[in-house]
Write a protein that holds these residues in place. Structure first.
Motif, mmCIF file in Angstrom:
data_model
loop_
_atom_site.group_PDB
_atom_site.id
_atom_site.type_symbol
_atom_site.label_atom_id
_atom_site.label_comp_id
_atom_site.label_asym_id
_atom_site.label_seq_id
_atom_site.Cartn_x
_atom_site.Cartn_y
_atom_site.Cartn_z
ATOM 1 N N SER A 799 0.822 -1.208 0.000
ATOM 2 C CA SER A 799 0.000 0.000 0.000
ATOM 3 C C SER A 799 0.855 1.257 0.000
ATOM 4 N N GLY A 800 2.115 1.141 0.439
ATOM 5 C CA GLY A 800 3.041 2.258 0.339
ATOM 6 C C GLY A 800 2.998 3.189 1.504
ATOM 7 N N ASP A 801 1.774 3.620 1.956
ATOM 8 C CA ASP A 801 1.703 4.589 3.043
ATOM 9 C C ASP A 801 0.745 4.067 4.097
ATOM 10 N N LEU A 802 1.303 3.636 5.214
ATOM 11 C CA LEU A 802 0.484 3.095 6.292
ATOM 12 C C LEU A 802 -0.081 4.190 7.182
ATOM 13 N N GLY A 803 0.179 5.405 6.885
ATOM 14 C CA GLY A 803 -0.269 6.502 7.743
ATOM 15 C C GLY A 803 -1.611 7.075 7.350
ATOM 16 N N GLU A 804 -2.276 6.502 6.335
ATOM 17 C CA GLU A 804 -3.586 6.997 5.909
ATOM 18 C C GLU A 804 -4.620 5.878 6.069
ATOM 19 N N ILE A 805 -5.601 6.102 6.981
ATOM 20 C CA ILE A 805 -6.669 5.143 7.249
ATOM 21 C C ILE A 805 -7.985 5.755 6.736
ATOM 22 N N SER A 806 -8.702 5.047 5.822
ATOM 23 C CA SER A 806 -9.898 5.591 5.162
ATOM 24 C C SER A 806 -11.188 5.040 5.793
ATOM 25 N N PHE A 807 -12.175 5.921 5.981
ATOM 26 C CA PHE A 807 -13.500 5.585 6.497
ATOM 27 C C PHE A 807 -14.543 6.048 5.482
ATOM 28 N N LEU A 808 -15.651 5.297 5.445
ATOM 29 C CA LEU A 808 -16.775 5.735 4.620
ATOM 30 C C LEU A 808 -17.433 6.944 5.276
ATOM 31 N N ALA A 809 -18.053 7.760 4.450
ATOM 32 C CA ALA A 809 -18.663 8.999 4.950
ATOM 33 C C ALA A 809 -19.711 8.679 6.018
ATOM 34 N N GLY A 810 -19.606 9.388 7.119
ATOM 35 C CA GLY A 810 -20.567 9.283 8.198
ATOM 36 C C GLY A 810 -20.414 8.043 9.052
ATOM 37 N N ARG A 811 -19.386 7.219 8.767
ATOM 38 C CA ARG A 811 -19.237 5.959 9.493
ATOM 39 C C ARG A 811 -17.919 5.949 10.262
ATOM 40 N N SER A 812 -17.828 5.142 11.335
ATOM 41 C CA SER A 812 -16.631 5.011 12.162
ATOM 42 C C SER A 812 -16.137 3.585 12.257
ATOM 43 N N ASP A 813 -16.731 2.694 11.475
ATOM 44 C CA ASP A 813 -16.252 1.320 11.469
ATOM 45 C C ASP A 813 -15.147 1.173 10.440
ATOM 46 N N LEU A 814 -14.134 0.318 10.767
ATOM 47 C CA LEU A 814 -12.990 0.107 9.874
ATOM 48 C C LEU A 814 -13.375 -0.838 8.756
ATOM 49 N N PRO A 815 -13.280 -0.383 7.546
ATOM 50 C CA PRO A 815 -13.526 -1.294 6.429
ATOM 51 C C PRO A 815 -12.360 -2.280 6.301
ATOM 52 N N PRO A 816 -12.484 -3.352 5.608
ATOM 53 C CA PRO A 816 -11.415 -4.371 5.491
ATOM 54 C C PRO A 816 -10.072 -3.823 5.018
ATOM 55 N N PRO A 817 -9.997 -2.970 3.975
ATOM 56 C CA PRO A 817 -8.659 -2.455 3.595
ATOM 57 C C PRO A 817 -7.989 -1.680 4.722
ATOM 58 N N ALA A 818 -8.780 -0.948 5.484
ATOM 59 C CA ALA A 818 -8.203 -0.202 6.600
ATOM 60 C C ALA A 818 -7.705 -1.146 7.683
ATOM 61 N N ARG A 819 -8.447 -2.258 7.878
ATOM 62 C CA ARG A 819 -7.998 -3.202 8.900
ATOM 63 C C ARG A 819 -6.661 -3.832 8.509
ATOM 64 N N GLU A 820 -6.459 -4.036 7.222
ATOM 65 C CA GLU A 820 -5.178 -4.600 6.759
ATOM 66 C C GLU A 820 -4.035 -3.618 7.028
ATOM 67 N N LYS A 821 -4.259 -2.357 6.731
ATOM 68 C CA LYS A 821 -3.229 -1.345 6.971
ATOM 69 C C LYS A 821 -2.873 -1.260 8.440
ATOM 70 N N VAL A 822 -3.905 -1.303 9.289
ATOM 71 C CA VAL A 822 -3.646 -1.220 10.720
ATOM 72 C C VAL A 822 -2.817 -2.410 11.182
ATOM 73 N N ALA A 823 -3.113 -3.570 10.657
ATOM 74 C CA ALA A 823 -2.336 -4.763 11.044
ATOM 75 C C ALA A 823 -0.879 -4.625 10.610
ATOM 76 N N GLN A 824 -0.645 -4.113 9.395
ATOM 77 C CA GLN A 824 0.723 -3.911 8.920
ATOM 78 C C GLN A 824 1.450 -2.850 9.743
ATOM 79 N N LEU A 825 0.721 -1.789 10.087
ATOM 80 C CA LEU A 825 1.334 -0.740 10.898
ATOM 81 C C LEU A 825 1.697 -1.264 12.279
#
Length: 1007
Positions: A799-825
């Motif tokens: 992914s190149g940059d582990l410092g950017e975590i994306s959320f859907l508008a109006g939501r606070s749950d981690l989508p699967p791609p974000a969960r992968e980044k968090v695990a790598q970080l």
């Protein structure tokens, strides 16, 4: 009475009678006596007067001329010969000539006596160069010269007693300055039996008192037929000061003091039909108390206690001359250089207009008539000159350079030189040896052999012992700020000057106990215990230098960087500008080869005072070597050096370099091991404003230079680095050094960096230190500005940059791609234990607010319908219309709630108008009754209500915080990270690039 008269008459009558012989005898006697006593003196006087007037144009006068015809004596008193200008140039007091009748029997002019008393001769040269005697000779008719007797036709003459007493010669010379007026008097000459008759010789004695009181004496035998003069000549302590004006006409001598003592035996002869023969023997010349001063110079330039030449001989026409010995004692020469660099010796140069030197190729006439060959291998044409031994004893030569204040001085004392068999014969070898002591210490010895003709050649051994290098201090100080505190030079040199003009030298050189300080502050600069050149071979003609080995023992140096970034080497050389930009050895044509340079137990003190915290370190026990330095070869030299840094650090250097032109070809690797980083705090403060408390540093530095282009690879390994406190420093870069350290330090506490450096060394602005620090700053900037790319690289994240975590508008749950980044970080953070993460809360009002408005409207509708909201529905996003909520809009109860809410919120907007907007005849019956589009009507009501639904800032902040909490929880989920390493940041508004996703940008910090 009558008887007496008669008697007398009787006796006189025979004498009175012309018929008698006795009468004529008496007449002859009377006439001879009258003529001799009275007429002849008058005639002689008239003759002298007439011949002087007619032949010379001069006036002759005498006080008395007397002739005794019976004793044959001629006497002249008070004679003088006057020039037309009235000057008497020749005179004498008394002349007595006694002619002997016995000469008739010898058929020779025979004089019992020739005595000249008080003769005076005036020899004068005028300012024009013309002489008074030259005027006399020029006035002679040409016939006089033609009538001169030929050589060898001397009249027969015998003078028993020839003498000149009380003579005087006055020399008046207006050419030199000042004009000279010299008197040689009295002159005494006595010759017994002066004769041109064969087998007759006389004794002579000549005494001439010279100016200054010395007397010239000649004694011996004289024989005029054939001509032969033999005897001895002696002069005692003749003052040579009178010759000074004549020296001045040729050289600029200001003063001369010298006394001449000379003596020799001589024999001069001129055999009939042959040329002259000259033989001198037992020649001894002594110059004593000599002092020579050059013009425009204070004090004598040259002093000599004594110059003694003994055993001299000269032979002509053999053309041989020489001495058994020439000894120079007590030489003292003071050579001075003026402020403009001109030597006082140069003031002795030949004056303009001085007589030109004779042409060495010219062949002078040989008075003997024999041809003379001009041998170019000899000095004086055809002369064979030898001196068996030449000795300079206890001399002193002092050189003083007055360009300095006080003047610089160099003195050679106890100077002794000895030469043997000195001569001008071709291929003559002249052995020599010498020695001298320098006044400041040290000794020089030399010996060898030399030949002057036909070409100069020599071999010499030169030995130098313990000469202080400080003797050169004044001249070094002129061009630098170096000061020699100590140092001794020793050398053994073999010098050769070949007949073809080639010059070479070889030998050994040692410089021991050298200590050089900076004259500006007295601090040590460079030095060594011993520098030894095992052997060198120098060819001055071929411009070539070979050195087998140079051994440098205990070299020491000091390098200091001052507060203004100058160094202690700055300004050391104060010579002419550009002097350092001279030709390189290769460009100048010199070939230099050094086989090996060995270094043992060296040391270097380094200090940097330009930093906020002054820094100092020392490299000691430096050992190694540099091999094969050759200006004529493309192959670089090899370098191997190793030393200790501070207490436990190690420094090594190895590789190759072209020492004569390092920019052409250099490939060096420098290693540092176990350096104490705390000692480098001054640099970290100056560079980034932070001290270093602990740490060790290992460096592998590789430098490759080809054609002036530098390519360097620097491997840096830092262990157990602990940063200290921050220090304000105006020159420090604003770099987050702590963050960079945390990013670069692995789980073992090690920072391992590869730092490439490139640059054009030929660029005048190039500075190696600046390039390296620029590379370091670039690395730190890159790391701290993109830290998550570095972390991604640690775990191979695509992914190149582990410092950017994306959320859907109006939501606070981690989508699967974000969960992968968090695990790598999370995994990357375990590898960087010094790193901390800050998770800020983020919302984007433009896309989050509509979702929150829709969600609030739906919650209001459900509340009025009395239906509970599920968790999944609570997190429904803006696309909920497509997942069942859209269908709710057709529900009559839902639509009724929407209509009720619209009446409450928009009482001025009747529903009938909205229905009319969404009513239209059927498509198949354009003229029919309008039908309501219930779905469009319901959606329009919903949108109007959503837009009117208020959203509080607290709702947006809560959404952003919820997202940050979700990320933190995910990072700490497996318990591998300390809770303190993940912190919640403040809630801040953000922006969405695509209108669908809200991105949280994490921040890193040092733990």
């Amino acid at each position: 009475m009558s008887s007496w008269s008669d008697n007398a008459r009787r006796h006189l009558d025979p004498w009175r009678s012309p018929r008698r012989v006795r009468f004529w005898v008496l007449v002859g006697f009377i006439l001879y006596s009258l003529a001799g006593f009275f007429l002849l003196p008058r005639w002689i006087e008239s003759f002298l007067t007439d011949i002087s007037r007619d032949l010379l144009g001069h006036t002759a006068r005498s006080e008395r001329i007397a002739v005794n015809p019976w004793t044959l004596v001629l006497e002249v008193e008070g004679f003088a010969l006057d020039d037309p200008d009235g000057t008497t140039w020749l005179s004498f007091d008394h002349l007595r000539i006694n002619l002997q009748v016995s000469g008739l029997f010898r058929r020779a002019w025979t004089l019992r006596e020739f005595h000249l008393d008080g003769p005076r001769l005036r020899i004068e040269r005028f300012g024009s160069g013309e002489t008074r005697l030259g005027r006399v000779l020029a006035s002679l008719p040409e016939s006089q010269a033609e009538d001169a007797p030929e050589s060898g036709s001397l009249p027969r003459l015998l003078i028993s007693d020839f003498s000149i007493t009380g003579g005087a010669v006055r020399v008046v010379d207006a050419v030199p300055e000042p004009a000279q007026d010299l008197s040689f008097a009295p002159i005494e000459i006595r010759v017994s039996d002066l004769s041109t008759l064969e087998e007759r010789e006389g004794d002579k004695a000549i005494a001439v008192e010279l100016p200054g009181g010395a007397t010239l004496r000649l004694n011996g035998k004289v024989h005029l037929a054939p001509t032969e003069i033999a005897g001895s000549l002696r002069v005692e302590r003749a003052d040579l000061a009178p010759v000074l004006p004549y020296l001045r006409s040729a050289v600029a001598v200001d003063a001369l003091e010298a006394w001449l003592t000379a003596g020799f035996d001589y024999r001069l002869s001129w055999p009939a039909g042959a040329g002259p023969v000259v033989e001198l023997s037992d020649l001894e010349l002594v110059l004593a108390d000599v002092a020579v001063s050059a013009a425009s110079d204070s004090g004598p330039l040259l002093r000599l206690e004594e110059v003694r030449a003994t055993g001299g001989r000269l032979g002509f026409p053999q053309r041989r001359a020489g001495f058994d010995s020439l000894r120079v004692a007590g030489l003292s020469a003071d050579i001075r250089s003026a402020a403009d660099g001109r030597l006082n010796l140069q003031s002795l140069a030949v004056r303009p207009g001085a007589a030109a030197a004779p042409d060495p190729d010219a062949i002078p006439p040989d008075v003997s008539g024999a041809p003379v060959a001009n041998d170019p291998g000899q000095g004086p044409v055809g002369w064979d000159v030898t001196v068996d031994s030449v000795d300079l004893v206890e001399g002193r030569v002092a050189f003083e350079d007055r360009a300095f204040d006080p003047p610089a001085a160099l003195v050679l004392d106890r100077l002794n030189l000895a030469f043997e068999n000195v001569g001008n014969q071709p291929d003559t070898e002249i052995p020599f040896d010498g020695s001298a002591v320098l006044a400041g210490g040290g000794e020089v010895n030399l010996n060898g052999r030399a030949s002057v003709l036909p070409e100069i050649s020599a071999t010499a051994g030169i030995e130098v012992r313990e000469i202080p290098v400080g003797l050169a201090q004044p001249w070094v100080s002129r061009a630098s700020e170096l000061k020699f505190e100590s140092g001794l030079i020793e050398a053994g040199i073999e010098a050769v000057w070949s007949p073809d003009g080639a010059k070479s030298a070889a030998g050994t050189v040692t410089v021991s106990r050298l200590e050089v300080v900076d004259a500006r502050d007295g601090q040590p600069l460079i030095g060594w215990e011993r520098l030894g050149i095992e052997r060198f071979e120098l060819d001055l003609t071929g411009r070539d230098l070979n050195v087998t080995q140079v051994d440098l023992a205990q070299p020491q140096g000091r390098l200091t960087i001052h507060e203004d970034l100058s160094t202690n080497l700055s300004g050391l050389m104060s010579g002419p500008e550009g002097a350092a930009d001279g030709e390189s050895d290769a460009e100048s044509g010199w070939g230099i080869r050094i086989a090996r340079i060995g270094i043992a137990d060296g040391g270097l003190d380094f200090a940097d005072r330009s930093l906020p915290l002054p820094f100092a370190t020392r490299i000691r026990q430096l050992d190694g070597h540099i091999t094969t330095l050759d200006t004529g070869s493309a192959a670089p030299g090899e370098v191997e050096l190793e030393g200790q840094v501070d207490e436990y650090g190690l420094a090594r250097a190895s590789g190759t370099l072209d020492a004569m032109d390092p920019l052409r070809d250099t490939d060096m690797r420098v290693e540092f091991r176990n350096l104490d980083l705390s000692s480098l705090s001054p640099y970290s403060v100056g560079f980034a404003g932070r001290e270093i408390d602990e740490g060790q540093l290992d460096l592998d530095l590789g430098y490759r230079i080809e054609a002036g282009v530098l390519k360097a690879s620097n491997d840096v390994v830092i262990s157990d680095l602990v940063l200290g406190q921050k220090v304000d420093h105006p020159g420090a870069a604003s770099l987050p050094l702590g963050l960079a350290v945390a990013l670069l330090t692995d789980s073992n506490g090690v920072i391992d960096i590869e730092l490439p450096v490139e640059g054009d060394v030929n660029d005048p602005e190039f500075r190696l230190g600046g390039v390296i620090w620029k590379a370091v700053a670039g690395l730190i900037t890159k790391v701290v500005t993109a830290p998550f790319k570095l972390l991604a690289g640690l775990v191979g994240a695509e992914s190149g940059d582990l410092g950017e975590i994306s959320f859907l508008a109006g939501r606070s749950d981690l989508p699967p791609p974000a969960r992968e980044k968090v695990a790598q970080l999370r995994e990357a953070l375990t590898r960087r234990p010094e790193l901390a993460i800050e998770v800020p809360g983020t919302y984007v009002e433009a896309i989050d607010a509509p979702v929150l408005q829709f969600r609030d409207l739906r919650r209001t509708v459900l509340d009025r319908l009395g239906k509970p909201e599920g968790a999944a529905e609570a997190n429904a996003g803006a696309d909920a219309e497509a997942t069942g909520i859209r269908d709710d809009m057709l529900d009559g109860q839902v639509r009724g709630v929407l209509e009720q809410l619209h009446r409450e919120r928009f009482p001025e907007s009747p529903l009938e108008a909205i229905r009319a907007e969404h009513s239209a005849p059927p498509v198949d019956d354009p003229e029919g009754v309008a039908v309501l589009d219930e779905l469009a009507y319901a959606i329009d009501l919903r949108e109007r209500l959503v837009q009117s639904q208020p959203v509080e800032q607290g709702e947006l902040d809560a959404l952003g915080e919820a997202r940050a909490v979700a990320v933190r929880a995910a990072l700490l989920a497996d318990g591998g990270l300390d809770e303190n390493r993940v912190a919640l940041g403040p809630v801040v508004p953000g922006e969405s690039e695509d209108g669908d996703w809200v991105v949280i940008e994490l921040e890193v910090a040092a733990d």
